[in-house]
Enzyme design. Sequence first.
Site, PDB file in Angstrom:
ATOM      1  N   PHE A   1      -9.278 -19.740 -70.207  1.00 24.11           N
ATOM      2  CA  PHE A   1      -9.728 -18.609 -69.412  1.00 24.11           C
ATOM      3  C   PHE A   1     -10.621 -17.651 -70.198  1.00 24.11           C
ATOM      4  CE2 PHE A   1      -5.508 -19.605 -67.338  1.00 24.11           C
ATOM      5  CZ  PHE A   1      -6.096 -20.381 -66.347  1.00 24.11           C
TER       6      PHE A   1
ATOM      7  N   HIS B   1     -36.915  -0.345 -56.367  1.00 25.23           N
ATOM      8  CA  HIS B   1     -35.756  -0.706 -57.186  1.00 25.23           C
ATOM      9  C   HIS B   1     -36.162  -1.235 -58.552  1.00 25.23           C
ATOM     10  CE1 HIS B   1     -32.137  -2.530 -58.673  1.00 25.23           C
ATOM     11  NE2 HIS B   1     -31.438  -2.209 -57.594  1.00 25.23           N
TER      12      HIS B   1
ATOM     13  N   GLU C   1      -8.544 -11.522 -66.242  1.00 18.85           N
ATOM     14  CA  GLU C   1      -9.126 -11.746 -67.574  1.00 18.85           C
ATOM     15  C   GLU C   1     -10.454 -11.035 -67.758  1.00 18.85           C
ATOM     16  OE1 GLU C   1      -6.307 -15.175 -66.982  1.00 18.85           O
ATOM     17  OE2 GLU C   1      -7.875 -14.218 -65.748  1.00 18.85           O
TER      18      GLU C   1
ATOM     19  N   PRO D   1     -25.235  -5.609 -67.728  1.00 19.10           N
ATOM     20  CA  PRO D   1     -24.518  -6.558 -66.878  1.00 19.10           C
ATOM     21  C   PRO D   1     -23.596  -5.780 -65.931  1.00 19.10           C
ATOM     22  CG  PRO D   1     -24.474  -7.256 -69.168  1.00 19.10           C
ATOM     23  CD  PRO D   1     -25.009  -5.865 -69.154  1.00 19.10           C
TER      24      PRO D   1
ATOM     25  N   HIS E   1      -6.727 -27.074 -67.304  1.00 18.89           N
ATOM     26  CA  HIS E   1      -6.180 -26.090 -68.231  1.00 18.89           C
ATOM     27  C   HIS E   1      -6.358 -26.487 -69.697  1.00 18.89           C
ATOM     28  CE1 HIS E   1      -4.575 -24.260 -64.691  1.00 18.89           C
ATOM     29  NE2 HIS E   1      -3.843 -23.386 -65.351  1.00 18.89           N
TER      30      HIS E   1
ATOM     31  N   HIS F   1     -36.818   0.213 -63.658  1.00 17.21           N
ATOM     32  CA  HIS F   1     -36.234   0.571 -62.373  1.00 17.21           C
ATOM     33  C   HIS F   1     -36.387   2.076 -62.152  1.00 17.21           C
ATOM     34  CE1 HIS F   1     -34.335  -3.159 -63.642  1.00 17.21           C
ATOM     35  NE2 HIS F   1     -34.008  -3.403 -62.388  1.00 17.21           N
TER      36      HIS F   1
END
Length: 674
Positions: A446, A273, A420, A127, A482, A38
């Site tokens: 979660f 980019h 979270e 990320p 859950h 990039h």
Amino acid sequence: MTTQQHVSVDDKQALENLAINTIRTLAMDGVQKANSGHPGTPMALAPLAYLLYTRHMRHNPKNPHWVNRDRFVLSAGHASMLQYSLLYLTGYGLTLDDLKSFRQWNSLTPGHPEYGHTTGIETTTGPLGQGMGNGVGMAIAQRYQASRYNRPGHEVIDHYIYAIAGDGDMQEGVSSEAASLAGTLKLDRLIYFYDDNNITIEGDASIAFTENVGGRFESYGWHVQRVADINDLAALDQAIEAAKAEHEKPSLIIVKSKIGYGSPHKQGSHDAHGSPLGADEVVLTKRNLGWPSEEPFFVPEEALNFFRQSIERGAKFEQEWQQQYDAYAAANPELAAQWQQELSGKLAEGWDKDIPVFKAGEALATRVSSGKTLNAIAPNLPNLIGGSADLAPSNNTNMKGLGDFSGTESGRNMHFGIREHGMGSILNGMALYGGLIPFGATFLIFSDYMRPPIRLASLMGIKTIYVFTHDSIGVGEDGPTHQPIEQLAALRSIPGVTVLRPGDANETAEAWRVAITHKGPVALALTRQNLPTLDREVYASASNLSKGAYVLMDSEGTPDLILMASGSEVSLAVDAAQQLHQDGVAVRVVSVPSWELFEEQSAEYKETVLPKNVRARIAIEAGRSMGWDRYVGLDGDIIALDHFGASAPAKTLFQEFGFTVENVVAKAKALLNK
């Protein structure tokens, strides 16, 4: 022409332009040679990076781990050539050959910055959004440590955390989670830059992103400034100084830039980019910038000498701080010794002296025995800090009497809010800061929201602890939304993550011992429902948990059958084994709290636990069967859940899904009769 040559520079502005364009051309050339990367963002951000590394950041290239250095996080990690160029130019040890090896095998300049791989990189980014959360974690750690160790006249922890983010960072939800908490906590040592170039890979950012970013951050409680042109060094300089002067809020400086700056045909376009400019366009860009050479990786001596002044300046920064620290240590020897011990990674002497031993027969959920163990450890480990994603009463993670970490207080109980994903990335920043042992808690279901930062924690090999409760269909009436079925398998699939699913209260206490002493990330999977506490005078010691799997209960002579289980299913295996013993079957029960720890053991030890000559094996776990085949073999059986749960009382669910003594006994006899 050589890669370093004298270039005539008439004044300060000309020297600054030469230095900035050195960054731009190195970034262009590195991406072009790799034919991958990039180039546009490094070209656009070169003025800001130049100002930070040469004028504002207190850093020492010859001691990148100096404790009071300013931290720099490139959350827009795809712009890695920007940082690599600066690390080479300012003297961190990278060479021109390293820049020429961008994105190549065994290179010190991988595609995205990697902590522990390249000197001067504070965190692994790539990320998008993770770096923003990491910076918030670093700012939390900075405030907590400053509250513990600074004394009037001896503020030995007083640095800043800088970060650069782009449109992609701003669009990822983790950034919003982390930024919202940062505003709530008034983390005034945090200075972020938003590269507002309005370009993403697919084109103009407005096709999917038209929000008022500044307004959003103002609503979070941030101090927001805007710089209309990133090439206006005076305006940038003024904004950074104003951010440093802000003592009530974190700061966001929105800078307008043009991606691929200087490129005649690709400036301001998504074409600059995620792809090289092309050899012809690189030459045209250098001409357009008035660059003195078309040779790849050309570095003017004047620019290099100017950047390398960072070495002398950094040494002076550290020397001045060291004098201050020496005076501080003389006045506060015990504090200084404790701080140095924590920075070294050594645990406080006697930290584990109060780990409880639970009485046999007492029925406790492992989340409860975890909470009791945490509260026994915490007073002896002052660098243990953490909390929950608004679930502390359910996770049993409140450290009693140790205060809350808030905008005005620096206690040890973090309130991450229902965030979270943000919690995971913040924990990484806290761990990277140094000296702390951070933990975060939520329901196991979660952990899916936290998977990206857990993966990055493992990639970096840093010490983070995850307390995951409500670990199976034992959640009961909340139902399949859950009830974690595949989450244990998902966590186990991440290389380097150590998953601990203790089978009773004493295994849980030992799980905390492992979590505190282990070097990498550790995930504890704990029950909502009560489990019997096994009599360790009858069964093997819970200290064997550190081996990952161990013989909990054995038969006389060679067993006919091995029952193995983790967590809440261990007591089921014991009850089934007792029934089978009465029926004349020789059974061994193996508790398997951690596959990862077991795999670290010697082949000889593993053979003593799971001997090859006992081929009748059954694994029991209230989760996906995935992976258990490695231990049961082709001739064994697995009692597991390869489907979602249901809404009903936990006892009913275990009954209906076959987690009963009767079903285990029936499966065992069927297996033995094959």
